[in-house]
Design a protein around this motif. Sequence first.
Motif, PDB file in Angstrom:
ATOM      1  N   TYR A  53      -1.989  -4.959   2.455  1.00 45.34           N
ATOM      2  CA  TYR A  53      -3.129  -5.337   1.636  1.00 45.34           C
ATOM      3  C   TYR A  53      -3.502  -4.226   0.661  1.00 45.34           C
ATOM      4  CZ  TYR A  53      -3.712  -8.811   5.345  1.00 45.34           C
ATOM      5  OH  TYR A  53      -3.504  -9.823   6.246  1.00 45.34           O
ATOM      6  N   GLU A  54      -3.971  -4.629  -0.514  1.00 45.91           N
ATOM      7  CA  GLU A  54      -4.557  -3.680  -1.455  1.00 45.91           C
ATOM      8  C   GLU A  54      -5.911  -3.241  -0.908  1.00 45.91           C
ATOM      9  OE1 GLU A  54      -3.022  -2.706  -4.193  1.00 45.91           O
ATOM     10  OE2 GLU A  54      -1.362  -4.132  -4.230  1.00 45.91           O
ATOM     11  N   THR A 105       6.638  -4.053  -5.539  1.00 50.90           N
ATOM     12  CA  THR A 105       5.310  -4.384  -5.028  1.00 50.90           C
ATOM     13  C   THR A 105       4.691  -3.127  -4.428  1.00 50.90           C
ATOM     14  OG1 THR A 105       6.129  -4.914  -2.814  1.00 50.90           O
ATOM     15  CG2 THR A 105       6.116  -6.702  -4.444  1.00 50.90           C
ATOM     16  N   SER A 106       3.405  -3.171  -4.169  1.00 49.19           N
ATOM     17  CA  SER A 106       2.735  -2.025  -3.545  1.00 49.19           C
ATOM     18  C   SER A 106       3.350  -1.712  -2.189  1.00 49.19           C
ATOM     19  CB  SER A 106       1.239  -2.308  -3.391  1.00 49.19           C
ATOM     20  OG  SER A 106       0.617  -2.421  -4.648  1.00 49.19           O
ATOM     21  N   GLU A 107       3.693  -2.740  -1.439  1.00 48.04           N
ATOM     22  CA  GLU A 107       4.309  -2.519  -0.127  1.00 48.04           C
ATOM     23  C   GLU A 107       5.654  -1.822  -0.273  1.00 48.04           C
ATOM     24  OE1 GLU A 107       5.220  -4.939   4.033  1.00 48.04           O
ATOM     25  OE2 GLU A 107       4.788  -6.052   2.183  1.00 48.04           O
ATOM     26  N   VAL A 131      -2.232   3.817  -1.603  1.00 51.27           N
ATOM     27  CA  VAL A 131      -1.552   2.625  -2.117  1.00 51.27           C
ATOM     28  C   VAL A 131      -2.145   1.357  -1.517  1.00 51.27           C
ATOM     29  CG1 VAL A 131       0.678   1.448  -2.364  1.00 51.27           C
ATOM     30  CG2 VAL A 131       0.562   3.951  -2.469  1.00 51.27           C
ATOM     31  N   GLY A 132      -2.505   1.401  -0.240  1.00 49.10           N
ATOM     32  CA  GLY A 132      -3.031   0.241   0.463  1.00 49.10           C
ATOM     33  C   GLY A 132      -2.939   0.426   1.957  1.00 49.10           C
ATOM     34  N   ASP A 153      -8.865  -5.643  -1.643  1.00 46.36           N
ATOM     35  CA  ASP A 153      -8.610  -7.062  -1.370  1.00 46.36           C
ATOM     36  C   ASP A 153      -9.695  -7.603  -0.434  1.00 46.36           C
ATOM     37  OD1 ASP A 153      -7.714  -9.562  -0.769  1.00 46.36           O
ATOM     38  OD2 ASP A 153      -5.725  -8.949  -0.090  1.00 46.36           O
ATOM     39  N   GLN A 182      -3.795   3.856 -12.645  1.00 51.42           N
ATOM     40  CA  GLN A 182      -3.020   3.141 -11.627  1.00 51.42           C
ATOM     41  C   GLN A 182      -2.565   4.116 -10.554  1.00 51.42           C
ATOM     42  OE1 GLN A 182      -2.563  -0.010 -11.442  1.00 51.42           O
ATOM     43  NE2 GLN A 182      -0.854  -0.348 -10.072  1.00 51.42           N
TER      44      GLN A 182
END
Length: 671
Positions: free
Chosen positions: A632-633, A557-559, A622-623, A636, A249
């Motif tokens: 966004y990932e 969250t990723s954000e 991370v995105g 995605d 991860q």
Amino acid sequence: MSVKKTNILKAFRFAGAAAAALLLLFFCLHTEYYQDEEGVGTLFTSPRTYVTAASSLILMVFILLPNTLSERRNKIMGWVWAAAAPFAVYFSLLHLNADKYNIHFLELNKIALVLTFCFLFLAEMIFLLITGSIKVSVILLAVPVAVLGIANCFVTSFRGMAISAADLFSMGSAMSVASEYTYEIDWYMFSEIFWTFAICAVSLKIRGFRLMKFPLRIALLAAWGVGAGSFFFLCCRTTFLEDHDIRSQGFSHQLRYKEYDMLFTTLCTCFYLAAEKPGEYSLDKVAEIGEPYTEQVQEAADTPHLIVIMNESLADYGEIGKGLELSEDNMPFMHSLEENTIKGTVYSSVFGANTPNSEYEFLTGNTMAFLPESSVGFHLFVRGDMPSLASELKQSGYETLAMHPYRGYNYRRHLVYPQIGFDTYYTRNDFEDPEYIRSYISDQSLAERIVQEYEKNLDTGNPLFSYNVSIQNHGGYSVSNLTNLSMDIQVETEGIKGSTAQIYVNLVKKTDEMFQWLVEYFSQEEEPVAILMFGDHQPNLGESTYNYLIGEEESCTSEELMEKYKVPFILWTNYDIQEDTIEKTSLNYLYSQIAEKLNFPMTGYQSYLLDLSKEIPVINTVGYWGDNGNFYELDDESSPYYDRVQEYNILEYNYIFGGNDRYLELFKLPG
């Protein structure tokens, strides 16, 4: 058995029993092992005391008693122990990590668990076939696993991310700074040491015997090869792991421990060391994407001296999440600077460590987002001469100088810098009588050396590209070493690791004073000079600090996690420019955006990145954010920017792995 050999065995037994007794004494002397978090409890009221004491006494008796089993029973005992040892090793490691990372054995992914035990048995078997000894093979299995587990606990606490396979390439760099940290063995680490010692003690009780005849050993070696090959093929050459959502991860591998445990999560990182070729990659596709930008090369309209300082662990904690409350501003000069200044927030791809990845992104324009998780760009992706900002500016007539006031070989810089275009590289060995803050050469000493090299370069008549990586603010924020560091600024936020944060914010104050000194010096110079400073990554100020700033990582969250990757940048010139603020960008874009504003040279690739940054303002491991404001990932496929991201991946892949087929027109200036 000879008397001499008997006496030697007795001596070993007494030494082993003494070691067990010392471990019990070590436990008794550490009150934190038997007291709760509030310091309540005594040696004789803690269940841990009785478990440890009973285990120690049983172990001492076991060690002291000679092995009087018959040859047949000794052999049976040996094979039974060989079958049981991987389980003992596994559960010892599980106890080390279970409480720290909220791991529940019955909730672990069953496929990952089976693969973990397959790996342990495969490792034990190869040791067995090589050494011909059960006791040696078990010890060779148990000790490295224990060392890995304990080292991982320390590394995670120091830098905020767990050990991964890529860290093997950074072992020398890690060891060079290891002495700057404070090490405390907690109860779980002690338990791991104790039970690993017990596993080794049981192994040593087994008398040696002939395991198998040579033909059988060859047959088992062939069987092992089939088993190991199948394991490798399943994990690395099929989509089996991804199909079952078993993967590492990002940089926070420890988040997966509660699903796959520490050992298999770490093993997973070995499966992702190679960069994947983009699905639509071809030389024709590279040319199709890149050709429009080969005509957008920006020659050096202006050639001011360019001083770049990538400042170690520079972050503005007033702007991260909720922000830390300080008794006074620790970056007053940088915050106040407005005239002839461009400043803003830039996102790194690393947190807490792996500084050269930030260098790699800034100097090449490549993002670590497309490269193996937690890999180091300088280790794996610079092999031989490679275009970079340094070679580009050198082609434009600049003298290229790199300085890092620490060990020159860390992260292969002594090999990489010449390969990417630096003429000269100075390390701490080239600094005479520098000032030290804590154990590191200060930012002020680096600034003074920058000025010396600038003045020396004036005689050449050529502009200077001075690229500098500082060291002053490096991690290891220990109250035991505050040499030349005043602690005037207080951290007023409650519930965090205050001493660590206080040391850090006062270090940044010294950086702010250094930058002010540089600006004041170059304000008096007639030669045009641009100074760019940015942070390489945030430091790890402790779990409690980030729990306060952004919340618990598991629930983010990723954000929201992007808050851990934002660092400040500031550009100042001693001549007139249009002031600006860039709210957010990422390190791979930073030079292109600066070059556009200052009329610096730009390759076609940098022009492409400038264009891409208008659609995708930030991209990292991370995105990414799109210009629509959504996050966004990376994988995605429903993202409206997915095709643009894949195009970037294709160009970057060609840049790194193109070799003789690298599309040079895109990555170099003409001529």
